[in-house]
Design an enzyme around this catalytic site. Structure first.
Site, short mmCIF file in Angstrom:
data_model
loop_
_atom_site.label_atom_id
_atom_site.label_comp_id
_atom_site.label_asym_id
_atom_site.label_seq_id
_atom_site.Cartn_x
_atom_site.Cartn_y
_atom_site.Cartn_z
N CYS A 1 -46.88 31.44 66.27
CA CYS A 1 -46.52 30.55 67.37
C CYS A 1 -47.75 29.72 67.72
O CYS A 1 -48.83 30.27 67.93
CB CYS A 1 -46.05 31.36 68.57
SG CYS A 1 -45.27 30.36 69.84
N ARG B 1 -43.86 36.43 62.88
CA ARG B 1 -43.82 35.17 63.62
C ARG B 1 -45.22 34.63 63.86
O ARG B 1 -46.15 35.37 64.13
CB ARG B 1 -43.13 35.38 64.97
CG ARG B 1 -43.20 34.16 65.88
CD ARG B 1 -42.44 34.32 67.16
NE ARG B 1 -43.01 35.38 67.99
CZ ARG B 1 -42.58 35.65 69.21
NH1 ARG B 1 -41.59 34.96 69.75
NH2 ARG B 1 -43.13 36.60 69.92
#
Length: 87
Positions: free
Chosen positions: A66, A64
């Site tokens: 972000c 991920r």
């Protein structure tokens, strides 16, 4: 794009993830097959609250990224893109 109904990061994260779940289902896959997500937040200070919702759905812990962004369409607080395996 559906109408943004929630006004909090938690509500919008739930909606975004549920919408993503429907897209994954239509493609013949699910959250367990997601290998990478990119999450865009209007306010990085919302990360902890966003993450509390995110981790309920992405239990396989895909890679991920972000980021805080200057603005999102329709004044949204969160946007999520995902890469998933479709067999």
């Amino acid at each position: 794009m559906k109408t943004i109904e929630g006004t909090t990061i938690e509500a919008q994260a739930e909606q975004a993830i549920k919408n993503l779940g429907e897209i994954l289902k239509a493609a013949g896959t699910d959250f367990s097959k997601v290998v990478k997500t990119t999450c865009f937040l209007a306010h990085i200070s919302d990360f902890a609250a966003f993450n509390a919702v995110y981790e309920k759905y992405f239990v396989s812990k895909p890679a991920r990224s972000c980021f805080e962004v200057a603005a999102l369409p329709k004044g949204a607080l969160v946007e999520i893109e995902a890469v998933a395996v479709v067999e």
